[in-house]
Design a protein around this motif. Structure first.
Motif, PDB file in Angstrom:
ATOM      1  N   THR A 174       4.380  -6.056  -0.241  1.00 37.03           N
ATOM      2  CA  THR A 174       3.256  -5.767  -1.132  1.00 37.03           C
ATOM      3  C   THR A 174       3.653  -6.097  -2.571  1.00 37.03           C
ATOM      4  O   THR A 174       4.753  -6.565  -2.838  1.00 37.03           O
ATOM      5  CB  THR A 174       2.854  -4.295  -1.037  1.00 37.03           C
ATOM      6  N   ALA A 175       2.728  -5.824  -3.489  1.00 34.56           N
ATOM      7  CA  ALA A 175       2.986  -6.117  -4.900  1.00 34.56           C
ATOM      8  C   ALA A 175       3.725  -4.988  -5.600  1.00 34.56           C
ATOM      9  O   ALA A 175       3.970  -5.059  -6.802  1.00 34.56           O
ATOM     10  CB  ALA A 175       1.672  -6.396  -5.623  1.00 34.56           C
ATOM     11  N   SER A 176       4.128  -3.938  -4.884  1.00 32.43           N
ATOM     12  CA  SER A 176       4.797  -2.794  -5.502  1.00 32.43           C
ATOM     13  C   SER A 176       5.804  -2.208  -4.525  1.00 32.43           C
ATOM     14  O   SER A 176       5.491  -2.004  -3.350  1.00 32.43           O
ATOM     15  CB  SER A 176       3.766  -1.733  -5.903  1.00 32.43           C
ATOM     16  N   ARG A 180      10.127   2.686  -9.269  1.00 31.74           N
ATOM     17  CA  ARG A 180       9.034   1.817  -8.842  1.00 31.74           C
ATOM     18  C   ARG A 180       9.025   0.527  -9.659  1.00 31.74           C
ATOM     19  O   ARG A 180       9.170   0.540 -10.873  1.00 31.74           O
ATOM     20  CB  ARG A 180       7.694   2.534  -8.985  1.00 31.74           C
ATOM     21  N   TYR A 181       8.844  -0.601  -8.937  1.00 37.96           N
ATOM     22  CA  TYR A 181       8.718  -1.923  -9.544  1.00 37.96           C
ATOM     23  C   TYR A 181       7.483  -2.600  -8.964  1.00 37.96           C
ATOM     24  O   TYR A 181       7.209  -2.479  -7.765  1.00 37.96           O
ATOM     25  CB  TYR A 181       9.976  -2.763  -9.274  1.00 37.96           C
ATOM     26  N   ASN A 182       6.741  -3.298  -9.826  1.00 35.60           N
ATOM     27  CA  ASN A 182       5.514  -3.914  -9.350  1.00 35.60           C
ATOM     28  C   ASN A 182       5.199  -5.189 -10.111  1.00 35.60           C
ATOM     29  O   ASN A 182       5.744  -5.433 -11.201  1.00 35.60           O
ATOM     30  CB  ASN A 182       4.347  -2.928  -9.423  1.00 35.60           C
ATOM     31  N   ASN A 202       9.263   0.715  -3.973  1.00 37.26           N
ATOM     32  CA  ASN A 202       9.978   1.898  -4.424  1.00 37.26           C
ATOM     33  C   ASN A 202      11.437   1.736  -4.021  1.00 37.26           C
ATOM     34  O   ASN A 202      11.744   1.447  -2.855  1.00 37.26           O
ATOM     35  CB  ASN A 202       9.379   3.153  -3.798  1.00 37.26           C
ATOM     36  N   GLY A 261       7.187  -0.484   0.441  1.00 31.84           N
ATOM     37  CA  GLY A 261       6.453  -1.493  -0.306  1.00 31.84           C
ATOM     38  C   GLY A 261       6.829  -2.928  -0.048  1.00 31.84           C
ATOM     39  O   GLY A 261       6.186  -3.835  -0.592  1.00 31.84           O
ATOM     40  N   TRP A 305      10.628  -9.211  -1.510  1.00 31.42           N
ATOM     41  CA  TRP A 305      11.408  -8.578  -2.572  1.00 31.42           C
ATOM     42  C   TRP A 305      12.891  -8.560  -2.208  1.00 31.42           C
ATOM     43  O   TRP A 305      13.260  -8.385  -1.048  1.00 31.42           O
ATOM     44  CB  TRP A 305      10.952  -7.137  -2.799  1.00 31.42           C
TER      45      TRP A 305
END
Length: 340
Positions: free
Chosen positions: A105-107, A77-79, A109, A102, A91
């Motif tokens: 969004t701000a997060s 997970r990266y956020n 997987n 994700g 992303w």
């Protein structure tokens, strides 16, 4: 002037307050002027003026998440902290990696293969896109093989409490040891130091380093068994006659190798050996009894017990004894003839 107009409501039946939402295409960062008017019976009301600025969202702050990943792993997970004014996020991940969920969004997987690179993200709204923020990510590596195993390489059978150890390996989280057959690993499995108790077999110690990314090659140490001569004592001489006696011995240690022959040996001189007269009384340790026969009456003999293993032949303490004399021959019964 160049201008765009939008008809918001063609019918206004009474005085009221209205809110309107319109999409405006503009150059990011430009200043917009708005003018609102109403027309009734062909009379146009006064204009109401307003202005605004279309701002592109700023680039996201630092990306949170592991910079070192496990190859072929999932659930990474990266956020980021949400950016003011942003409505979505774009992303990017290294080649071979997949955004499982994700995006936007701000997060996110991510599932990785074995390829490193950059995790990137930019914020976006109707006015434009920010610059990217990046986090370099690399696959983790299996640890290197441990260095030399330190410990006793020559041992005697059944030694206990011996310690073997290595220096810590960078990046290792655990260690796996194997020991020779018949050896008991008493404590320390998983660490850099183990305590063992030996049996009677030689063999090889090995150890490898582990982490989440894999295991190292193993490092080995050969251990040999040092065999010594048996330990024994000679039994007291009993039942002595003119031609026989009883003795034996007690073998208290086999010296680390099986006792293959045992008995007593005797001679009329000091320190008899198996090259002299001897008995053969089986094998193994413990107490045994030997019968000395065919010996000479009225003679002093030196006796020692012996035991043989792969290291050689050992002798017990020396004992002397003397056989009894032979009884005189009985008289001959017959007729005595007188000479004529």
């Amino acid at each position: 002037d160049n201008r765009n107009s939008t008809l918001l409501n063609s019918t206004l039946l009474e005085k009221s307050k209205r809110n309107y939402l319109i999409d405006v295409l503009s150059v990011p960062g430009s200043t917009l002027f708005f003018r609102i008017s109403a027309i009734a019976d062909k009379n146009q009301s006064n204009y109401s003026y307003s202005k605004g600025i279309c701002n592109v969202p700023k680039a996201p702050d630092a990306i949170s998440g592991n910079a070192v990943f496990v190859p072929n792993s999932t659930e990474n997970r990266y956020n980021i902290t949400p950016v003011s004014g942003a409505v979505t996020y774009n992303w990017t991940v290294p080649e071979g990696a997949v955004i499982v969920s994700g995006q936007g969004t701000a997060s996110i997987n991510v599932t990785f293969d074995k390829t490193g690179g950059n995790i990137g993200v930019q914020s976006e709204n109707s006015c434009g896109k920010s610059a990217f923020t990046f986090l370099p990510v690399v696959p983790c590596q299996a640890p290197s093989a441990p260095g030399t195993i330190t410990g006793k390489a020559k041992i005697t059978p059944n030694e206990t409490g011996l310690v073997y150890f290595i220096a810590p390996v960078t990046g290792a989280t655990s260690y796996m040891w194997t020991v020779p057959p018949g050896t008991t690993l008493v404590s320390g499995q998983g660490t850099t130091s183990i305590t063992v108790s030996f049996g009677t077999s030689a063999g090889t110690f090995s150890v490898l380093a582990l982490n989440d990314c894999g295991k190292s090659d193993s490092t080995k140490l050969m251990v040999s068994i040092t065999t010594s001569l048996p330990e024994l004592t000679t039994s007291t001489i009993t039942a002595v006659t003119s031609t026989s006696a009883i003795s034996g011995g007690n073998i208290t240690s086999d010296g680390g190798a099986p006792v293959t022959a045992r008995g007593v040996c005797w001679s009329t001189i000091n320190s008899p050996t198996t090259s002299d007269n001897k008995t053969t009384d089986g094998s193994g340790t413990g107490i045994f009894t030997s019968s000395l026969t065919g010996i000479v009456a009225g003679t002093t003999f030196h006796v020692r017990a012996y035991a043989t293993n792969s290291a050689g032949t050992a002798y017990g303490n020396e004992i002397t004894f003397t056989t009894s004399c032979s009884p005189p021959s009985p008289p001959v019964v017959g007729t005595i003839t007188q000479p004529t």
